[in-house]
Design an enzyme around this catalytic site. Structure first.
Site, PDB file in Angstrom:
ATOM      1  N   HIS A   1      -1.736  -5.437   1.394  1.00 47.35           N
ATOM      2  CA  HIS A   1      -3.110  -6.219   1.252  1.00 47.35           C
ATOM      3  C   HIS A   1      -2.666  -7.694   0.697  1.00 47.35           C
ATOM      4  O   HIS A   1      -1.677  -7.643  -0.021  1.00 47.35           O
ATOM      5  CB  HIS A   1      -3.717  -5.269   0.062  1.00 47.35           C
ATOM      6  CG  HIS A   1      -5.048  -5.916  -0.266  1.00 47.35           C
ATOM      7  ND1 HIS A   1      -6.214  -6.071   0.233  1.00 47.35           N
ATOM      8  CD2 HIS A   1      -5.127  -6.913  -1.635  1.00 47.35           C
ATOM      9  CE1 HIS A   1      -7.076  -6.923  -0.453  1.00 47.35           C
ATOM     10  NE2 HIS A   1      -6.308  -7.599  -1.584  1.00 47.35           N
TER      11      HIS A   1
ATOM     12  N   GLU B   1      -9.451 -10.019  -7.890  1.00 47.36           N
ATOM     13  CA  GLU B   1      -8.520  -9.103  -7.748  1.00 47.36           C
ATOM     14  C   GLU B   1      -7.351  -8.895  -8.751  1.00 47.36           C
ATOM     15  O   GLU B   1      -6.799  -8.014  -9.309  1.00 47.36           O
ATOM     16  CB  GLU B   1      -7.935  -9.006  -6.202  1.00 47.36           C
ATOM     17  CG  GLU B   1      -8.892  -8.566  -5.391  1.00 47.36           C
ATOM     18  CD  GLU B   1      -8.617  -8.617  -3.764  1.00 47.36           C
ATOM     19  OE1 GLU B   1      -9.323  -8.335  -2.887  1.00 47.36           O
ATOM     20  OE2 GLU B   1      -7.424  -9.364  -3.512  1.00 47.36           O
TER      21      GLU B   1
ATOM     22  N   TYR C   1     -12.389  -2.073  -3.269  1.00 45.33           N
ATOM     23  CA  TYR C   1     -12.949  -2.099  -1.933  1.00 45.33           C
ATOM     24  C   TYR C   1     -14.409  -1.936  -1.901  1.00 45.33           C
ATOM     25  O   TYR C   1     -15.029  -1.487  -0.990  1.00 45.33           O
ATOM     26  CB  TYR C   1     -12.202  -1.011  -1.262  1.00 45.33           C
ATOM     27  CG  TYR C   1     -10.701  -1.351  -0.718  1.00 45.33           C
ATOM     28  CD1 TYR C   1     -10.507  -2.768   0.128  1.00 45.33           C
ATOM     29  CD2 TYR C   1      -9.605  -0.642  -1.066  1.00 45.33           C
ATOM     30  CE1 TYR C   1      -9.238  -2.971   0.504  1.00 45.33           C
ATOM     31  CE2 TYR C   1      -8.443  -0.797  -0.672  1.00 45.33           C
ATOM     32  CZ  TYR C   1      -8.367  -2.087   0.178  1.00 45.33           C
ATOM     33  OH  TYR C   1      -7.103  -2.243   0.770  1.00 45.33           O
TER      34      TYR C   1
ATOM     35  N   ASN D   1      -1.946   0.189   7.235  1.00 47.85           N
ATOM     36  CA  ASN D   1      -1.364  -1.231   7.652  1.00 47.85           C
ATOM     37  C   ASN D   1      -0.346  -1.812   6.433  1.00 47.85           C
ATOM     38  O   ASN D   1      -0.599  -2.912   6.285  1.00 47.85           O
ATOM     39  CB  ASN D   1      -2.543  -2.346   8.069  1.00 47.85           C
ATOM     40  CG  ASN D   1      -3.786  -2.591   6.752  1.00 47.85           C
ATOM     41  OD1 ASN D   1      -3.687  -1.880   5.986  1.00 47.85           O
ATOM     42  ND2 ASN D   1      -4.715  -3.097   7.057  1.00 47.85           N
TER      43      ASN D   1
ATOM     44  N   LYS E   1       0.936  -1.103  -0.014  1.00 42.95           N
ATOM     45  CA  LYS E   1       0.180  -0.069  -0.055  1.00 42.95           C
ATOM     46  C   LYS E   1       0.944   1.265   0.179  1.00 42.95           C
ATOM     47  O   LYS E   1       2.145   1.193   0.216  1.00 42.95           O
ATOM     48  CB  LYS E   1      -0.823   0.047   1.130  1.00 42.95           C
ATOM     49  CG  LYS E   1      -1.903  -1.283   1.103  1.00 42.95           C
ATOM     50  CD  LYS E   1      -2.833  -1.386   2.471  1.00 42.95           C
ATOM     51  CE  LYS E   1      -3.845  -2.205   2.369  1.00 42.95           C
ATOM     52  NZ  LYS E   1      -4.783  -2.262   3.411  1.00 42.95           N
TER      53      LYS E   1
END
Ligand code: IDP
Length: 149
Positions: A115, A126, A49, A112, A9
């Site tokens: 992913h 994805e 998302y 975080n 990310k």
């Protein structure tokens, strides 16, 4: 062989954790079959998302994930979807076990670092969202005899 989608990310890219994350997956024995750097558009972020649309954190999540470049990858190997989830640790880094990627490098849930797909079906969706078939490279690795029995 199973495949999963992994994305470093924007915070992970900015903090110089791309190599560390690739290194952990490589050293475990998983095979890298697709890799690219890109910056998500809001449209792509909302598709990725989509399951979180309407939740309170959704606008913040979209602005976070579009805030800078990401590194998108496809990794292949036995049980790789579940293994990457374990290696990443819990979504909230505060709850992630020490030694996991998020438990080592993260503090806040909204930063975080990484992913990874949560199921083989999600992985397929994805991977198709981020990669065209010709961007995924099939190749033999001689060292597989030293990784798989
Ligand atoms: P996952 O990334 O571990 O699969 P999901 O529940 O699918 O976890 O959430 C997707 C992402 O949305 C998380 O990785 C995190 O970046 C963000 N997120 C989830 N819950 C929250 C929250 O409560 N506050 C802020 N961000 C959140």
């Amino acid at each position: 062989m199973e495949r999963t989608f992994v994305m470093v990310k924007p915070d992970g890219v900015q903090r110089g954790l791309v190599g560390e994350i690739i290194s952990r997956l490589e050293k475990r024995g998983y095979k890298l079959v697709g890799l690219k750097m890109l910056r998500l558009t809001p449209e792509m972020a909302e598709r990725h998302y989509a399951e979180h649309r309407g939740k309170p954190f959704f606008p913040g999540l979209i602005s976070y994930i579009t805030s800078g470049p990401v590194v998108a990858m496809v990794w292949e190997g036995k049980n790789v979807v579940a293994a990457v989830r374990e290696m990443m640790g819990a979504t909230d880094p505060q709850k992630a076990l020490p030694g996991t990627i998020r438990g080592t490098y993260g503090i806040d849930i909204g930063r975080n670092v990484v992913h990874g797909s949560d199921s083989p079906a999600t992985a397929e969706r994805e991977i198709n969202l981020f990669f065209s078939p010709e961007e995924l490279v099939a190749y033999e690795r001689n060292l597989d005899v030293w990784i798989y029995e």
